[in-house]
Write a protein that holds these residues in place. Structure first.
Motif, PDB file in Angstrom:
ATOM      1  N   LYS A 282       0.843  -1.200   0.000  1.00  0.00           N
ATOM      2  CA  LYS A 282       0.000   0.000   0.000  1.00  0.00           C
ATOM      3  C   LYS A 282       0.880   1.253   0.000  1.00  0.00           C
ATOM      4  O   LYS A 282       1.903   1.302   0.679  1.00  0.00           O
ATOM      5  CB  LYS A 282      -0.913   0.022   1.229  1.00  0.00           C
ATOM      6  N   LEU A 283       0.459   2.266  -0.742  1.00  0.00           N
ATOM      7  CA  LEU A 283       1.212   3.512  -0.794  1.00  0.00           C
ATOM      8  C   LEU A 283       1.048   4.265   0.520  1.00  0.00           C
ATOM      9  O   LEU A 283      -0.072   4.504   0.979  1.00  0.00           O
ATOM     10  CB  LEU A 283       0.709   4.371  -1.958  1.00  0.00           C
ATOM     11  N   VAL A 284       2.160   4.628   1.138  1.00  0.00           N
ATOM     12  CA  VAL A 284       2.142   5.316   2.430  1.00  0.00           C
ATOM     13  C   VAL A 284       1.788   6.788   2.231  1.00  0.00           C
ATOM     14  O   VAL A 284       2.402   7.483   1.414  1.00  0.00           O
ATOM     15  CB  VAL A 284       3.504   5.184   3.139  1.00  0.00           C
ATOM     16  N   VAL A 285       0.798   7.252   2.963  1.00  0.00           N
ATOM     17  CA  VAL A 285       0.410   8.660   2.942  1.00  0.00           C
ATOM     18  C   VAL A 285       0.361   9.182   4.374  1.00  0.00           C
ATOM     19  O   VAL A 285       0.318   8.421   5.336  1.00  0.00           O
ATOM     20  CB  VAL A 285      -0.959   8.872   2.257  1.00  0.00           C
ATOM     21  N   GLY A 286       0.340  10.503   4.505  1.00  0.00           N
ATOM     22  CA  GLY A 286       0.196  11.118   5.807  1.00  0.00           C
ATOM     23  C   GLY A 286      -1.261  11.231   6.200  1.00  0.00           C
ATOM     24  O   GLY A 286      -2.163  10.845   5.435  1.00  0.00           O
ATOM     25  N   PRO A 287      -1.537  11.761   7.378  1.00  0.00           N
ATOM     26  CA  PRO A 287      -2.926  11.910   7.814  1.00  0.00           C
ATOM     27  C   PRO A 287      -3.772  12.783   6.885  1.00  0.00           C
ATOM     28  O   PRO A 287      -4.993  12.651   6.862  1.00  0.00           O
ATOM     29  CB  PRO A 287      -2.788  12.563   9.197  1.00  0.00           C
ATOM     30  N   ASP A 288      -3.097  13.661   6.097  1.00  0.00           N
ATOM     31  CA  ASP A 288      -3.840  14.506   5.156  1.00  0.00           C
ATOM     32  C   ASP A 288      -4.033  13.820   3.807  1.00  0.00           C
ATOM     33  O   ASP A 288      -4.500  14.442   2.852  1.00  0.00           O
ATOM     34  CB  ASP A 288      -3.143  15.855   4.979  1.00  0.00           C
ATOM     35  N   LEU A 289      -3.647  12.535   3.704  1.00  0.00           N
ATOM     36  CA  LEU A 289      -3.848  11.683   2.531  1.00  0.00           C
ATOM     37  C   LEU A 289      -2.875  11.973   1.388  1.00  0.00           C
ATOM     38  O   LEU A 289      -3.003  11.402   0.298  1.00  0.00           O
ATOM     39  CB  LEU A 289      -5.297  11.774   2.014  1.00  0.00           C
ATOM     40  N   SER A 290      -1.895  12.862   1.604  1.00  0.00           N
ATOM     41  CA  SER A 290      -0.895  13.132   0.573  1.00  0.00           C
ATOM     42  C   SER A 290       0.360  12.313   0.838  1.00  0.00           C
ATOM     43  O   SER A 290       0.629  11.888   1.966  1.00  0.00           O
ATOM     44  CB  SER A 290      -0.556  14.617   0.525  1.00  0.00           C
ATOM     45  N   VAL A 291       1.134  12.078  -0.233  1.00  0.00           N
ATOM     46  CA  VAL A 291       2.372  11.322  -0.128  1.00  0.00           C
ATOM     47  C   VAL A 291       3.482  12.248   0.367  1.00  0.00           C
ATOM     48  O   VAL A 291       3.712  13.297  -0.234  1.00  0.00           O
ATOM     49  CB  VAL A 291       2.750  10.717  -1.497  1.00  0.00           C
ATOM     50  N   TYR A 348      -7.457  13.330   7.828  1.00  0.00           N
ATOM     51  CA  TYR A 348      -8.623  12.452   7.735  1.00  0.00           C
ATOM     52  C   TYR A 348      -8.828  11.748   9.068  1.00  0.00           C
ATOM     53  O   TYR A 348      -7.922  11.116   9.604  1.00  0.00           O
ATOM     54  CB  TYR A 348      -8.424  11.398   6.634  1.00  0.00           C
ATOM     55  N   ARG A 349     -10.014  11.888   9.590  1.00  0.00           N
ATOM     56  CA  ARG A 349     -10.363  11.244  10.859  1.00  0.00           C
ATOM     57  C   ARG A 349     -11.813  10.770  10.767  1.00  0.00           C
ATOM     58  O   ARG A 349     -12.713  11.537  10.399  1.00  0.00           O
ATOM     59  CB  ARG A 349     -10.213  12.250  12.005  1.00  0.00           C
ATOM     60  N   HIS A 350     -12.025   9.498  11.099  1.00  0.00           N
ATOM     61  CA  HIS A 350     -13.377   8.964  10.983  1.00  0.00           C
ATOM     62  C   HIS A 350     -13.589   7.846  11.992  1.00  0.00           C
ATOM     63  O   HIS A 350     -12.725   6.979  12.154  1.00  0.00           O
ATOM     64  CB  HIS A 350     -13.625   8.415   9.572  1.00  0.00           C
TER      65      HIS A 350
END
Length: 455
Positions: A282-291, A348-350
């Motif tokens: 899986k591509l690792v992203v930060g909490p803001d969904l960007s790489v 992103y928080r859910h």
């Protein structure tokens, strides 16, 4: 000054919800939005088991993108590589041609593939249930086995054709076993001599069935399956498969011509070829969904390693569920817009809303918001949720009508003629081997002269 170009790969729950938010939030003419996807519909995968059983027609869960997207240019094909340096996506169109789509912002939501293991015979003899073609094929396959068994005078062949094995004790496996067992019961009205021969097995390597449901509901689901006549065995998997038998890891041998594989998914090979950090594919992203190393790229859905900020564990990741994907899409779209406007992005928080499992007939189990339900209340909740989640008015009407027809008139058990040679193996190797790594993608872009002007 040219308009920014936003390219979205994939039109599943994540990709479609991102596109709809982009169309709503970006003024007309302010940006160019491009979708790369092989099909012109969004597949509502949670209801695939009901397509496999014939409860729903295939078009009921194929949500037309043309009804939902109005300013997005669609490129019919698969993204097979990304040249990160020139910001260009390499696309193999459904015609077989290669195209190049430059981007200023890229949202990767390619979904996932069926996860398979190095088990002898699995790819050749396994059947999947992850797309419309597989679901319709699976229904025809099951009905064909019953027809052939009824026409056979060989007791051994009859047992092989009447034995069905589902591997995978998750959401899809449980619903597939329950739905197809019900289909067999309906078919037995036509083939009464087979009633005592039909056997359905559900196995899983895990110690519990659907652990996400919790111990009580997992046990309830297992009891409901066993009451239906499905033999559930845990902590067991497949050792080897042939055309007419399956050997299990506990050394049991089942005479069986129907191995249905629903044992999880694996990330899209597209992610592994980017030359960026991955976590188990899986591509690792930060909490803001960007790489982190390529902030113009965002990744969401099943093939993205997204931190789960609702958990206390530092390494917790969001599970690959439709519930999360549908909510990650709008969050990614908002952050794409924020990045173009040079504004702060949000994390992103859910909170998990629970799980609902439709076992067909009148059985279901559900755990919405931590509360547990079984029986008719669970069935009502489950079907109401599916109707709410379908993002198409015509789709909702078709699904509700199919349910009503089955309840009032019963089901049909005729084959549809899809037993062909194009989808008769579990994995299409061409769909895996086609992917490029970032260097191969860069070479293709340069040769074609399709590189972005910032290359």
């Amino acid at each position: 000054m040219s308009r920014p170009r936003i390219v979205v790969v994939g039109a599943g729950f994540a990709g479609l919800s991102a596109l709809r938010r982009l169309e709503r939030r970006i003024p007309k003419g302010a940006a160019e939005i491009v979708l790369i996807a092989p099909n012109d519909y969004m597949l509502y995968q949670p209801l695939l088991p009901q397509v496999a059983s014939g409860l729903l027609t295939p078009q009921s869960i194929a949500v037309s993108l043309h009804r939902l997207l109005h300013r997005t240019r669609m490129v019919p094909g698969a993204a097979i590589g990304v040249d990160v340096r020139s910001r260009t996506v390499v696309v193999r169109k459904i015609s077989g041609e290669t195209a190049y789509e430059p981007y200023d912002r890229l949202v990767l939501a390619p979904g996932s593939n069926t996860r398979v293991f190095d088990i002898p015979g699995l790819v050749e003899h396994g059947r999947g249930n992850k797309n419309l073609a597989e679901a319709v094929y699976l229904r025809d396959h099951v009905l064909a086995q019953l027809e052939l068994a009824n026409a056979s005078d060989d007791p051994a062949e009859r047992d092989e054709r009447c034995t069905f094995l589902v591997v995978g004790g998750g959401y899809t496996g449980v619903e597939t076993a329950a739905s197809l067992k019900l289909l067999c019961e309906e078919a037995c009205k036509r083939y009464p001599l087979l009633r005592d021969h039909i056997q359905w097995h559900l196995i899983d390597i895990a110690p519990n069935l659907m652990p996400e449901l919790g111990e009580n509901l997992g046990r309830s689901a297992m009891e409901l399956l066993r009451q239906r006549g499905v033999k559930v065995t845990l902590e067991v998997s497949v050792k080897e498969a042939t055309e007419d038998k399956v050997t299990l890891t506990d050394d049991r041998i089942l005479p069986c011509r129907s191995l249905i594989w629903t044992a999880g998914t694996s990330p899209s090979p597209l992610m592994g070829g980017l030359g960026l950090e991955t976590n188990k594919g899986k591509l690792v992203v930060g909490p803001d969904l960007s790489v982190p190393d390529a902030p113009e790229i965002f990744a969401i859905g099943d093939s993205a390693a997204i931190p789960d900020l609702s958990k206390d564990e530092d390494d917790a990741l969001c599970p690959p569920t439709a519930q999360h994907a549908e909510r990650q899409g709008p969050a990614a779209a908002d952050n794409v817009i924020a990045s173009l406007l040079d504004r702060p992005k949000t994390d992103y928080r859910h909170k998990d809303l629970g799980l609902l499992v439709d076992l067909s007939g009148r059985d279901a189990v559900a755990r919405p918001l931590g509360k547990e339900f079984t029986g008719m209340p669970a069935l009502a909740l489950t079907r109401a949720y599916h109707l709410y989640s379908l993002q198409s008015g015509p789709g909702r009407v078709r699904v509700a009508t199919n349910w009503a027809i089955r309840a009032l008139l019963g089901g049909e058990v005729s084959r549809l003629g899809f037993l062909n040679k194009t989808i008769d193996t579990l994995v299409d190797t061409d769909q895996i081997d086609q992917y490029l790594d970032t260097e191969q993608a860069h070479e293709k872009v340069l040769v074609a002269g399709g590189a972005h002007d910032r290359a």
